[in-house]
Each structure stands twice: as structure tokens, then as C-alpha cells.
Design a protein around this motif. Structure first.
Motif, PDB file in Angstrom:
ATOM      1  N   UNK A 296       1.719  64.926-102.246  1.00 40.42           N
ATOM      2  CA  UNK A 296       0.797  64.546-103.307  1.00 40.42           C
ATOM      3  C   UNK A 296       0.965  63.090-103.737  1.00 40.42           C
ATOM      4  N   UNK A 297       1.943  62.412-103.104  1.00 35.67           N
ATOM      5  CA  UNK A 297       2.235  61.010-103.430  1.00 35.67           C
ATOM      6  C   UNK A 297       2.559  60.841-104.914  1.00 35.67           C
ATOM      7  N   UNK A 298       3.473  61.698-105.403  1.00 40.39           N
ATOM      8  CA  UNK A 298       3.873  61.653-106.810  1.00 40.39           C
ATOM      9  C   UNK A 298       5.052  60.706-107.007  1.00 40.39           C
ATOM     10  N   UNK A 299       5.242  60.278-108.230  1.00 40.05           N
ATOM     11  CA  UNK A 299       6.371  59.403-108.538  1.00 40.05           C
ATOM     12  C   UNK A 299       7.674  60.175-108.637  1.00 40.05           C
ATOM     13  N   UNK A 300       7.599  61.432-109.073  1.00 35.41           N
ATOM     14  CA  UNK A 300       8.805  62.236-109.250  1.00 35.41           C
ATOM     15  C   UNK A 300       8.441  63.715-109.193  1.00 35.41           C
ATOM     16  N   UNK A 301       9.445  64.577-109.400  1.00 35.49           N
ATOM     17  CA  UNK A 301       9.236  66.018-109.305  1.00 35.49           C
ATOM     18  C   UNK A 301       9.058  66.698-110.642  1.00 35.49           C
ATOM     19  N   UNK A 302       8.656  65.965-111.670  1.00 35.66           N
ATOM     20  CA  UNK A 302       8.438  66.569-112.985  1.00 35.66           C
ATOM     21  C   UNK A 302       7.187  67.439-112.960  1.00 35.66           C
ATOM     22  N   UNK A 303       7.181  68.453-113.816  1.00 35.76           N
ATOM     23  CA  UNK A 303       6.014  69.318-113.929  1.00 35.76           C
ATOM     24  C   UNK A 303       6.171  70.646-113.232  1.00 35.76           C
ATOM     25  N   UNK A 304       5.078  71.403-113.192  1.00 34.46           N
ATOM     26  CA  UNK A 304       5.059  72.729-112.572  1.00 34.46           C
ATOM     27  C   UNK A 304       3.855  72.819-111.649  1.00 34.46           C
ATOM     28  N   UNK A 323      -2.871  74.362-106.885  1.00 30.61           N
ATOM     29  CA  UNK A 323      -2.710  72.998-106.423  1.00 30.61           C
ATOM     30  C   UNK A 323      -2.594  71.997-107.554  1.00 30.61           C
ATOM     31  N   UNK A 324      -2.967  72.403-108.775  1.00 28.18           N
ATOM     32  CA  UNK A 324      -2.778  71.524-109.925  1.00 28.18           C
ATOM     33  C   UNK A 324      -1.289  71.397-110.243  1.00 28.18           C
ATOM     34  N   UNK A 325      -0.919  70.266-110.798  1.00 30.20           N
ATOM     35  CA  UNK A 325       0.430  70.078-111.324  1.00 30.20           C
ATOM     36  C   UNK A 325       0.314  70.036-112.841  1.00 30.20           C
ATOM     37  N   UNK A 326       0.945  70.989-113.520  1.00 29.95           N
ATOM     38  CA  UNK A 326       0.926  71.000-114.982  1.00 29.95           C
ATOM     39  C   UNK A 326       1.986  70.024-115.474  1.00 29.95           C
ATOM     40  N   UNK A 327       1.553  68.996-116.202  1.00 32.08           N
ATOM     41  CA  UNK A 327       2.444  67.931-116.658  1.00 32.08           C
ATOM     42  C   UNK A 327       2.963  68.171-118.073  1.00 32.08           C
ATOM     43  N   UNK A 335       9.626  68.821-117.764  1.00 37.29           N
ATOM     44  CA  UNK A 335      10.512  68.158-116.817  1.00 37.29           C
ATOM     45  C   UNK A 335      10.654  68.961-115.537  1.00 37.29           C
ATOM     46  N   UNK A 336      10.526  70.275-115.667  1.00 41.29           N
ATOM     47  CA  UNK A 336      10.653  71.164-114.518  1.00 41.29           C
ATOM     48  C   UNK A 336       9.812  72.414-114.756  1.00 41.29           C
ATOM     49  N   UNK A 337       9.574  73.154-113.673  1.00 41.41           N
ATOM     50  CA  UNK A 337       8.702  74.326-113.767  1.00 41.41           C
ATOM     51  C   UNK A 337       9.238  75.364-114.747  1.00 41.41           C
ATOM     52  N   UNK A 338      10.556  75.501-114.825  1.00 46.86           N
ATOM     53  CA  UNK A 338      11.146  76.516-115.700  1.00 46.86           C
ATOM     54  C   UNK A 338      10.965  76.208-117.178  1.00 46.86           C
ATOM     55  N   UNK A 339      10.521  74.992-117.511  1.00 48.96           N
ATOM     56  CA  UNK A 339      10.254  74.675-118.921  1.00 48.96           C
ATOM     57  C   UNK A 339       9.005  75.394-119.440  1.00 48.96           C
ATOM     58  N   UNK A 340       8.099  75.782-118.543  1.00 48.59           N
ATOM     59  CA  UNK A 340       6.807  76.311-118.969  1.00 48.59           C
ATOM     60  C   UNK A 340       6.856  77.718-119.562  1.00 48.59           C
ATOM     61  N   UNK A 341       7.475  78.712-118.910  1.00 49.38           N
ATOM     62  CA  UNK A 341       7.430  80.072-119.459  1.00 49.38           C
ATOM     63  C   UNK A 341       7.928  80.207-120.892  1.00 49.38           C
ATOM     64  N   UNK A 342       9.059  79.568-121.304  1.00 48.29           N
ATOM     65  CA  UNK A 342       9.471  79.717-122.704  1.00 48.29           C
ATOM     66  C   UNK A 342       8.446  79.176-123.691  1.00 48.29           C
ATOM     67  N   UNK A 343       7.794  78.076-123.341  1.00 40.40           N
ATOM     68  CA  UNK A 343       6.793  77.504-124.235  1.00 40.40           C
ATOM     69  C   UNK A 343       5.589  78.424-124.368  1.00 40.40           C
TER      70      UNK A 343
END
Length: 489
Positions: A296-304, A323-327, A335-343
């Protein structure tokens, strides 16, 4: 200079240095916190919890979950047996009783007798009793439990007002802060241990409470501490001690506590409606790994990274796509995918939440109405297990593809015109990625695929050194899989 004068000066210098050293030592000691006031004030509100199981049912005995071992010492522990035999351990059940007993800790959250502990301490118990610091033993009623958050609410009738803890705000905790635990490790009531916050927002993965961002500490916690309080230096409860990471069953320097704001959210719901509900976004996500970053030519691996969207969910209605990246979610950066479920889990159903996504290199803000997750199973997963995926019909990717019939699409929960099936694995690239014949390819580099022709068009530029990202479905699981064609050089 006179030698006697030199000796005198040397002695004065040594005395001065000694004085400086003493002052420094006294200053260092003075800088360390004194926990005695916190213990004296709060220990009366901490309780020892004992859960009994009758008949053939065995005690869950999990005083520390996951990598955590039973909440009481084991019958074949020779040291524990020596202590019991020669000194007596009235707080501990006998080896025979241990088969039907689970021990833990808890704390009184209101003067009318409500007590908070872990679900795994009292799960399926036939009788629960609590022992107070004044040695009174009271029968406790289990008002309600929530296995997902690992929270249980108990109630005792003490015939009067009980001492209760003060509650803090775990959201303000920072790594490096001092914290204190009071509990009953191995049945030793009112044991006090201290340490610092090692990390906050620690997610232990899909199988261990995906909706909880734990407080990680180095406070010594052992079997029997489960359900006990974690205090800050102001004497306020900021967490519920729940788990340790260990390959022996005992403390090894890593402990986890449930944030008190999460626990009290569960308590209020149990009181008001008898169960705990969690928000549901309606997506399956996985970490943004190196393959996704590269493709995806991203700057880093942040998001889900979104690998699947549930039909008729809030996410689907808002236009979220695989295919979307949730930022970010509701203004909080992921910062990482595991941040999403608790929120999402802490969001009340019916709430409209702004969700920032990245699609085809462009950021978009979507408004998603959050649904309610099923109480029987998790509606959102955040892992990336073994997925199936393949890539292009080109020989470079090591596979062939074939049309997908509508009956198969229906069985997989796909819409007409979605996906192509892998026919054969013909080369090392696909084989090493774990792809199998029958896997369904849904996307190639964020481009939806519905026919062999579309697949071939999407992969025609694949060459040595190229990385292709596939969204692959196997059974009811979808995952992104990156395939890199080896460079010929």
C-alpha cells in the motif's frame, strides 16, 4: 606543609565526603514512597474470596487467567505441605478440598456491600463466601458476571455500613508510576506488594479479552491475588488484578490488571440491566504488517487493516470496505489493530462515531453508527491467524485461478460477482504463503476481483521482485496475505 596539617585536612575531607554520602542516602530514602497510609486506610475494604463447587464439578481454580495457574497452591507442593503440617495454614483448604475450591481476592466498592472481583474466581460456583479483615465470614450473592471483561459483582449483607475503597481514573496512568496491590496470594490474606506501571493499553490478543486494554505492572502478583485492587499513590483503585504471564504458574515480573473504568462500566450495566453489552463496528481487522505497508506504500504499520465487513452492520452502511486501513476511531489514533476492539466495546450502541480510514492512498472520514455486539460471541476479531491466500494467475505467483460458482459464493456468505477460486498451487511463492486449492481471492492490491479476467488484469504486471497483496477467504475467515516474487538476481 607540615605532615600533621596534611593528615588533618585529609580527615576533614573524608568526613565531608561521608557527610555528603549520608545526605545523598537520606535524600534517596526520602524520595521513596511510604505506602503505610494507603494500606491502613484501604485494607479493611479488601476481602478474601472463596468459591465452593459441589458434586463432581471441579473448581475452576484460575486465580490468574491465560498463562496463569490455579489460585491456590497445589496438593503436590512439598513446601506448602510442610507449612501446613508444622505451622498450620487455616486460610488454605486441604488438598482434598482444593478440588472443589477456588480462592481469590476482591474489594468493597460501596458501603452497602457490593464487592468487585474476577469472574474466573467465582465462575459456576455453588457457594461464595468472603472474609473481611475483622475475620467475619459472610455469604456473598453473585449479582452478575461478565466473562468477556472477566468481572463479577458480589453482594453481602453485613448488617451495617462497610468500609469501601475510593475509585480513581485508570485513563490517567502513565508508565513509571508507583502502584500497590493488596490481596491473598496462596491464601495469605492482606499481603501487600508494590511496583510500577510497566505499560498501559496492553492488549493480550483475541483469545484473552480482546475488549480489554490491560495495565501492565511489575507488582508481584500470584495465585490468589485475582480480583484484588491495584492502588495509585493517592490510595485510589485504578485496576483489578487479573492475570500474570508465566511459564511456571507463579510471578515472573509481568502482571496485568483490568482498568477500573472498564470494570465499573461493567458493574453499572450489571446493576441496571443484568448483563454487559458492548459496541459493534462490524469489521474484522488484522495488523498492518510489512507486506501491507509495502503493497500500500504506507509510511508505517499503524492502524488496523479491514479484511471483512459484516453485512447490514454500521460499518457496511457507512461505506467501510475490505482493504481500508482504519487510522483512528472517535478521535483516537490507532497505533495497532488491537487498539480498536477495546474502543469499540466501550462505545454505547446507537452512538455515531467518526472513523478515519485510508483508501487507495487517500484519507477519508466516515460517520459510523455503532451496533450492539452479541452476548454469545465476539462480533469483532482482531487477529491474523493462518489465512489462505494466493495470488495471480501468473506463473510467477505459483498458482492458477478459476471461476467461482454462485452456490459456493452463497455458502461462503459472498455476494454474486465476488471472488475467484485458486485452482492449483503450481509454484513455491504461493505454497510458502500457505495458499491452498479452493481458497477464494477477493482482492488484489485493494482491487476487487470477481472473475478470472479481472484477476489476470490485476496481476499482469507482476514480475521478479514484486509484492502483491491478496485478500483471501478460507471458510469463514478472511486475511490479507502478501506474496513477494523472488528477484532473479
Amino acid at each position: 606543609m607540615n605532615p600533621s596539617i596534611l593528615r588533618t585536612l585529609a580527615c576533614c575531607a573524608l568526613l565531608s565526603l561521608a557527610g555528603i554520602g549520608t545526605v545523598q542516602a537520606q535524600t534517596a530514602v526520602a524520595a521513596l514512597p511510604d505506602f503505610t497510609g494507603i494500606v491502613q486506610k484501604n485494607a479493611p475494604a479488601v476481602v478474601h474470596v472463596e468459591a465452593k463447587y459441589t458434586g463432581e464439578k471441579q473448581a475452576a481454580g484460575r486465580s490468574m487467567r491465560g498463562q496463569m495457574m490455579p489460585g491456590q497452591d497445589t496438593p503436590d507442593d512439598p513446601q506448602a505441605e510442610i507449612l501446613r503440617r508444622f505451622f498450620g495454614m487455616p486460610m488454605m483448604p486441604s488438598p482434598q478440598e482444593q478440588k472443589h475450591t477456588s480462592l481469590g481476592s476482591g474489594f468493597i466498592i460501596s458501603s452497602d456491600g457490593y464487592i468487585l472481583t474476577n469472574n474466573h474466581v467465582v465462575d459456576h460456583a455453588d457457594k461464595v463466601t468472603v472474609r473481611l479483615q475483622d475475620r467475619r465470614t459472610l455469604t456473598a450473592k453473585v449479582i452478575g458476571t461478565d466473562p468477556t471483561y472477566d468481572i463479577a459483582l458480589l453482594k453481602v449483607d453485613a448488617g451495617g455500613s462497610l468500609p469501601a475503597v475510593s475509585l480513581g481514573d485508570s485513563r490517567n496512568l502513565k508508565p513509571g508510576q508507583w502502584v500497590l496491590a493488596i490481596g491473598s496470594p496462596f491464601g495469605f490474606d492482606y499481603t501487600v506488594t508494590q511496583g510500577i506501571v510497566s505499560a498501559v493499553g496492553r492488549n493480550l490478543g483475541q483469545r484473552d479479552q480482546p475488549y480489554t486494554s490491560f495495565i501492565q505492572t511489575d507488582v508481584p502478583i500470584n495465585r490468589g491475588n485475582s480480583g484484588g485492587p491495584l492502588f495509585d499513590l493517592q490510595g485510589r483503585v485504578v485496576g483489578v488484578n487479573s492475570q500474570i504471564y508465566s511459564n511456571t504458574g507463579d510471578y515472573m515480573g509481568v502482571s496485568f490488571s483490568i482498568p477500573i473504568d472498564v470494570a465499573m462500566n461493567a458493574v453499572q450495566q450489571i446493576k441496571s440491566k443484568g448483563y454487559v453489552s458492548r459496541g459493534m463496528l462490524g469489521v474484522t481487522v488484522q495488523p498492518v504488517d510489512d507486506d501491507i505497508v509495502k503493497a500500500f506504500k504506507l509510511d508505517n504499520g499503524a492502524g488496523a487493516a479491514v479484511v471483512d465487513v459484516s453485512p447490514d452492520s454500521g460499518a457496511a452502511r457507512a461505506g467501510v470496505q475490505a482493504g481500508d486501513i482504519i487510522l483512528s476511531y472517535n478521535g483516537q489514533t490507532l497505533q495497532q489493530a488491537s487498539d480498536l476492539p477495546p474502543l469499540v466495546g466501550m462505545t454505547k450502541s446507537g452512538t455515531k462515531v467518526p472513523v478515519e480510514i485510508l483508501r487507495n492512498g487517500k484519507k477519508q472520514m466516515l460517520s459510523v453508527t455503532i451496533g450492539e455486539a452479541s452476548r454469545d460471541h465476539d462480533a469483532m476479531s482482531n487477529g491474523g491467524g493462518a489465512a489462505s491466500a494466493g495470488h495471480s494467475g501468473s506463473a510467477a505467483l505459483g498458482m492458477t485461478v478459476q471461476p467461482l460458482d454462485n452456490d459456493t459464493r452463497k455458502q461462503l456468505g459472498l455476494k454474486p460477482g465476488q471472488g475467484v477460486a485458486i485452482g492449483d498451487i503450481t509454484g513455491a511463492v504461493a505454497a510458502q504463503a500457505g495458499l491452498q486449492a479452493g481458497d477464494v481471492i477477493l482482492m488484489v492490491n485493494q482491487q476487487k476481483i470477481g472473475s478470472v479476467a479481472e484477476f489476470q488484469a490485476a496481476t499482469k504486471e507482476v514480475k521478479a521482485g514484486s509484492t502483491v497483496l491478496l485478500l483471501v477467504r478460507r471458510g469463514d475467515q478472511s486475511n490479507f496475505v502478501g506474496l513477494t516474487v523472488p528477484d532473479d538476481k
